[in-house]
Design an enzyme around this catalytic site. Structure first.
Site, PDB file in Angstrom:
ATOM      1  N   HIS A 241      -2.475  -5.981  -3.277  1.00 58.77           N
ATOM      2  CA  HIS A 241      -2.339  -4.699  -4.244  1.00 58.77           C
ATOM      3  C   HIS A 241      -1.254  -4.540  -4.898  1.00 58.77           C
ATOM      4  O   HIS A 241      -0.733  -3.415  -5.632  1.00 58.77           O
ATOM      5  CB  HIS A 241      -2.378  -3.561  -3.175  1.00 58.77           C
ATOM      6  CG  HIS A 241      -3.890  -3.340  -2.498  1.00 58.77           C
ATOM      7  ND1 HIS A 241      -4.787  -2.904  -3.247  1.00 58.77           N
ATOM      8  CD2 HIS A 241      -4.281  -3.594  -1.288  1.00 58.77           C
ATOM      9  CE1 HIS A 241      -6.040  -2.614  -2.613  1.00 58.77           C
ATOM     10  NE2 HIS A 241      -5.508  -3.131  -1.303  1.00 58.77           N
TER      11      HIS A 241
ATOM     12  N   ASN B 275       0.796  -1.320  -0.195  1.00 62.34           N
ATOM     13  CA  ASN B 275      -0.123  -0.061  -0.031  1.00 62.34           C
ATOM     14  C   ASN B 275       0.749   1.321   0.015  1.00 62.34           C
ATOM     15  O   ASN B 275       0.425   2.330   0.198  1.00 62.34           O
ATOM     16  CB  ASN B 275      -0.993   0.056   1.063  1.00 62.34           C
ATOM     17  CG  ASN B 275      -1.706  -1.280   1.303  1.00 62.34           C
ATOM     18  OD1 ASN B 275      -1.386  -1.885   2.375  1.00 62.34           O
ATOM     19  ND2 ASN B 275      -2.751  -1.430   0.557  1.00 62.34           N
TER      20      ASN B 275
HETATM   21 FE   LIG Z   1      -2.379  -3.858   3.010  1.00 58.85          FE
HETATM   22 FE   LIG Z   2      -3.715  -6.402   1.272  1.00 57.29          FE
END
Ligand SMILES: [Fe+2]
Ligand SMILES: [Fe+2]
Length: 266
Positions: free
Chosen positions: A70, A42
């Site tokens: 992600h 992130n």
């Molecule tokens: Fe995360």
């Molecule tokens: Fe995650």
């Protein structure tokens, strides 16, 4: 001699990067870890990572980076992930996926294998993390005793299952992804350090790092809402794991939890 790993949970956005930059020098002074590994899924605006952030992390003393669901959010990841030898994405993506799920980090005391796996409960379907873990562990143990698994998963039960599945086979199984630190750190009976979730490093007063009013609106209206990464003060979550150099098994795991207004380096 002891093998010490500092593992920092999901670094979220600019606030998380600032927290990491602020805390790392002091944590290095205090703990002198041989290996510093961070989850970076992130790091770029809450979604994915980019090449300049990877470079910055290495400049600050990070040795290896793990990812998660992600991983692919920043398009430029596809330009550099194959070349990035110290960054791991979930190993149980299908064969042929760019990047790697296993990396060897060279340190003064030997090599630490870092492995990233992703859970399948409340996350998109993907290959079996347990079978993939077995496959990787067999391969890795021929080369090093020091093995850290970042199991990126939503369900506490799935993470516990992985901890017990790998007990005695790897040095540590640390959970990431929920962004909330759990208070269940322990060394399992066969010597694997375990925690269900390390927690996140990033905006303190948002919701899991996102600006909170938009998240609250989503819950209250059920309408589509665009989430943006939060700003403001940070909190920092990590673990310190000590390994027996002879066996590669864990002697201890300690939670670290800090707040911008309450720096605890006891
Ligand atoms: Fe995360
Ligand atoms: Fe995650």
């Amino acid at each position: 001699m002891i093998i010490r790993i500092l593992f920092v949970g999901d670094i979220v956005g600019a606030v998380g990067r600032k927290a990491l930059k602020t805390c790392l020098p002091r944590l290095r002074d205090k703990y002198n870890p041989g290996f510093i590994i961070v989850n970076g899924e992130n790091a770029a605006g809450g979604r994915g990572i980019n090449a300049s952030i990877v470079k910055e992390f290495y400049e600050w003393g990070v040795h290896g980076i793990t990812m998660g669901n992600h991983t692919w959010d920043q398009k430029e990841i596809f330009d550099f992930i194959d070349k990035e030898e110290r960054l791991v994405r979930p190993a149980n993506f299908p064969p042929g996926t760019p990047g790697r799920g296993l990396a060897y980090i060279k340190g003064k005391e030997g090599e630490l294998a870092i492995v990233n796996l992703q859970g399948r409960t409340f996350l998109p379907p993907i290959d079996c993390p347990f079978r993939k873990a077995d496959e990787i562990v067999e391969q890795v143990r021929k080369r090093t005793r020091y093995v850290l698994v970042d199991f990126h998963a939503e369900a506490t039960s799935e993470k516990l299952a992985m901890g017990w599945h790998l007990d005695g086979k790897v040095s540590a199984v640390v959970g990431t992804h929920t962004h909330v630190q759990t208070n269940d750190e322990r060394v399992l009976p066969q010597g694997t350090a375990y925690v269900t979730d390390v927690g996140m490093t990033g905006p303190r007063d948002g919701i899991l790092g996102m600006e909170r009013t938009s998240v609250m609106q989503k819950f209250k209206t059920s309408l589509p809402v665009r989430f943006v990464v939060d700003e403001g003060k940070w909190h920092f979550h990590a673990v310190v794991i000590d390994l027996n150099p002879a066996t590669g098994l864990a002697q201890s795991i300690k939670l670290i939890r800090m707040d911008e207004e309450q720096l605890i380096f006891e």
